[in-house]
Design an enzyme around this catalytic site. Structure first.
Site, PDB file in Angstrom:
ATOM      1  N   GLY A 225       5.591   5.025  15.050  1.00  0.00           N
ATOM      2  CA  GLY A 225       5.581   5.224  13.608  1.00  0.00           C
ATOM      3  C   GLY A 225       5.207   6.632  13.168  1.00  0.00           C
ATOM      4  O   GLY A 225       5.814   7.188  12.261  1.00  0.00           O
TER       5      GLY A 225
ATOM      6  N   ARG B 247       1.421  -3.743  12.951  1.00  0.00           N
ATOM      7  CA  ARG B 247       0.658  -4.122  14.138  1.00  0.00           C
ATOM      8  C   ARG B 247       1.299  -5.349  14.772  1.00  0.00           C
ATOM      9  O   ARG B 247       1.744  -6.273  14.093  1.00  0.00           O
ATOM     10  CB  ARG B 247      -0.798  -4.439  13.779  1.00  0.00           C
ATOM     11  CG  ARG B 247      -1.657  -3.202  13.497  1.00  0.00           C
ATOM     12  CD  ARG B 247      -1.854  -2.385  14.765  1.00  0.00           C
ATOM     13  NE  ARG B 247      -2.764  -1.270  14.592  1.00  0.00           N
ATOM     14  CZ  ARG B 247      -2.393  -0.030  14.283  1.00  0.00           C
ATOM     15  NH1 ARG B 247      -1.106   0.222  14.039  1.00  0.00           N
ATOM     16  NH2 ARG B 247      -3.279   0.931  14.176  1.00  0.00           N
TER      17      ARG B 247
ATOM     18  N   HIS C 197       5.919   1.939  19.539  1.00  0.00           N
ATOM     19  CA  HIS C 197       4.834   2.282  18.609  1.00  0.00           C
ATOM     20  C   HIS C 197       4.912   3.762  18.224  1.00  0.00           C
ATOM     21  O   HIS C 197       3.977   4.541  18.452  1.00  0.00           O
ATOM     22  CB  HIS C 197       3.470   1.960  19.224  1.00  0.00           C
ATOM     23  CG  HIS C 197       2.418   1.665  18.195  1.00  0.00           C
ATOM     24  ND1 HIS C 197       1.434   0.718  18.392  1.00  0.00           N
ATOM     25  CD2 HIS C 197       2.179   2.197  16.964  1.00  0.00           C
ATOM     26  CE1 HIS C 197       0.640   0.684  17.327  1.00  0.00           C
ATOM     27  NE2 HIS C 197       1.069   1.575  16.455  1.00  0.00           N
TER      28      HIS C 197
ATOM     29  N   GLU D  47       1.066  -4.951  23.625  1.00  0.00           N
ATOM     30  CA  GLU D  47       1.377  -3.591  24.084  1.00  0.00           C
ATOM     31  C   GLU D  47       0.420  -3.174  25.201  1.00  0.00           C
ATOM     32  O   GLU D  47      -0.766  -3.488  25.154  1.00  0.00           O
ATOM     33  CB  GLU D  47       1.228  -2.600  22.916  1.00  0.00           C
ATOM     34  CG  GLU D  47       2.217  -2.810  21.805  1.00  0.00           C
ATOM     35  CD  GLU D  47       1.980  -1.877  20.623  1.00  0.00           C
ATOM     36  OE1 GLU D  47       1.169  -0.938  20.762  1.00  0.00           O
ATOM     37  OE2 GLU D  47       2.595  -2.077  19.577  1.00  0.00           O
TER      38      GLU D  47
ATOM     39  N   GLY E 262       0.833  -1.195   0.000  1.00  0.00           N
ATOM     40  CA  GLY E 262       0.000   0.000   0.000  1.00  0.00           C
ATOM     41  C   GLY E 262       0.866   1.243   0.000  1.00  0.00           C
ATOM     42  O   GLY E 262       2.015   1.220  -0.444  1.00  0.00           O
ATOM     43  N   ARG E 263       0.320   2.358   0.502  1.00  0.00           N
ATOM     44  CA  ARG E 263       1.050   3.623   0.493  1.00  0.00           C
ATOM     45  C   ARG E 263       2.406   3.490   1.182  1.00  0.00           C
ATOM     46  O   ARG E 263       3.433   3.924   0.670  1.00  0.00           O
ATOM     47  CB  ARG E 263       0.237   4.701   1.208  1.00  0.00           C
ATOM     48  CG  ARG E 263      -0.963   5.231   0.452  1.00  0.00           C
ATOM     49  CD  ARG E 263      -1.611   6.348   1.257  1.00  0.00           C
ATOM     50  NE  ARG E 263      -2.732   6.969   0.586  1.00  0.00           N
ATOM     51  CZ  ARG E 263      -3.988   6.572   0.712  1.00  0.00           C
ATOM     52  NH1 ARG E 263      -4.271   5.526   1.475  1.00  0.00           N
ATOM     53  NH2 ARG E 263      -4.968   7.205   0.084  1.00  0.00           N
ATOM     54  N   ILE E 264       2.399   2.910   2.392  1.00  0.00           N
ATOM     55  CA  ILE E 264       3.640   2.826   3.170  1.00  0.00           C
ATOM     56  C   ILE E 264       4.615   1.868   2.509  1.00  0.00           C
ATOM     57  O   ILE E 264       5.802   2.169   2.354  1.00  0.00           O
ATOM     58  CB  ILE E 264       3.334   2.405   4.616  1.00  0.00           C
ATOM     59  CG1 ILE E 264       2.475   3.466   5.310  1.00  0.00           C
ATOM     60  CG2 ILE E 264       4.634   2.184   5.399  1.00  0.00           C
ATOM     61  CD1 ILE E 264       1.946   3.055   6.670  1.00  0.00           C
TER      62      ILE E 264
ATOM     63  N   ARG F 292      -2.164  -8.656  -1.524  1.00  0.00           N
ATOM     64  CA  ARG F 292      -3.392  -9.391  -1.842  1.00  0.00           C
ATOM     65  C   ARG F 292      -3.633  -9.396  -3.344  1.00  0.00           C
ATOM     66  O   ARG F 292      -4.053 -10.390  -3.923  1.00  0.00           O
ATOM     67  CB  ARG F 292      -4.586  -8.758  -1.120  1.00  0.00           C
ATOM     68  CG  ARG F 292      -5.898  -9.511  -1.358  1.00  0.00           C
ATOM     69  CD  ARG F 292      -7.062  -8.793  -0.709  1.00  0.00           C
ATOM     70  NE  ARG F 292      -6.903  -8.667   0.719  1.00  0.00           N
ATOM     71  CZ  ARG F 292      -7.767  -8.022   1.502  1.00  0.00           C
ATOM     72  NH1 ARG F 292      -8.830  -7.431   0.966  1.00  0.00           N
ATOM     73  NH2 ARG F 292      -7.564  -7.961   2.797  1.00  0.00           N
TER      74      ARG F 292
END
Length: 321
Positions: A289, A240, A287, A269, A157-159, A179
């Site tokens: 990001g 995640r 976490h 977490e 995806g974008r990232i 996918r």
């Protein structure tokens, strides 16, 4: 015309809420050290609000049942696994997220993890703090170059696409699994090759994960997958914690099934596994990001735009349900 009432949780940047305040009646909720510390407060107060900006608090059936007037929830990030989206949809509540603002900072962190793992920054830092100035002429004390190595991207995806661009600039070979295969122009832009899942796992020198947390992706990296990875490979997870079987990862790191890991997210977490923390071949961050000043400013604005668009234009931006 009465303005929509919007509850904002999590201590967002108030200076970035000016547009929201002009269009809506805004209430800043409590700011606990952990979002779920304020869960009961939200249960007791949510009934009077039309909109909600909720960073990471669990938004479940109890809150949604008490939200008598709620029409839209905007997350404060790209992930929405903390919200019962299906139940919200049943109740006619729109859920939207903020994918644009997290793309670059999260991709930058993935790159930082790749470099930190390759150059063994945690190992060197830890050794110095314990008073050992290592002899880096010794083979076992040296790190790894990344030019010519294979960067495997799980989730394009974008990232994932931006991480691929970073990897290409550093001279890495890019393969990916998604996918669906992405458009040819995207592949050409970063010189990326689409491969099946097993090929991605077996050929990657650095495997970086960029998937949402769903029932299908839970523990997508398990003991069987880790066994298929190169013993010289590194696993990077800035998505995640639930995507990786953490117990299996600890075992793989301790037994040198893989060379190391860079983790911005953990499975439980904020609990930190003691065995994981004791290892020198893993680097962890809490976490972070999107935890840059600019990114958090942009996230606040993007979450506000979701709410404003819904109440002013009748359609939410970035709707996920």
């Amino acid at each position: 015309m009465n303005k929509a009432k919007v509850l904002v949780l999590g201590g967002l940047r108030e200076e970035a809420l000016d547009d929201l305040k002009q269009n809506c009646e805004v209430t800043m909720g409590p700011v606990g050290h952990r979002m779920d510390d304020d869960y009961e407060w939200v249960v007791d107060h949510i009934a009077g609000y039309d909109g909600l900006i909720a960073p990471k608090m669990t938004i479940d059936k109890k809150i949604l049942d008490n939200a008598k007037n709620l029409k839209i929830i905007s997350t404060y990030g790209v992930g929405f696994d903390h919200i019962d989206v299906d139940y919200a949809k049943q109740k006619g509540i729109v859920v939207s997220n903020c994918p644009k603002s997290v793309t670059r900072p999260t991709a930058e962190l993935a790159l930082a993890m790749i470099l930190a793992c390759a150059r063994r920054l945690h190992f060197y830092d830890h050794s110095l703090r314990e008073g050992a100035f290592l002899d880096v002429n010794e083979y076992d004390n040296q790190g790894f170059s990344i030019e010519g190595k294979t960067l495997g991207i799980l989730g394009m995806g974008r990232i994932g696409q931006l991480v691929a661009q970073f990897g290409q600039m550093l001279g890495m070979n890019i393969i990916y699994h998604n996918r669906h295969q992405v458009a040819t122009e995207i592949e050409d832009k970063v010189n990326a090759k689409y491969v099946d899942f097993d090929t991605l796992i077996k050929e990657s020198d650095f495997l970086t994960i960029h998937l949402p947390a769903t029932d299908e992706t839970e523990h997508i990296i398990d003991s069987d997958v880790l066994k298929k990875m190169k013993s010289t490979a590194f696993l990077i997870n800035v998505a995640r914690g639930s995507l990786v079987d953490q117990m299996a990862l600890v075992k793989a790191l301790k037994t040198a099934e893989i060379a190391g890991a860079g983790l911005d997210v953990l499975e439980n977490e904020p609990h930190i596994d003691e065995e994981l923390a004791a290892l020198d071949n893993v680097i962890m961050t809490p976490h972070v990001g999107s935890a840059t000043h600019v990114a958090r400013q942009n996230l606040t604005k993007e979450a506000s735009e979701n709410i404003i668009s819904f109440f002013v234009n009748g359609k939410a931006l970035n709707q996920v349900d």
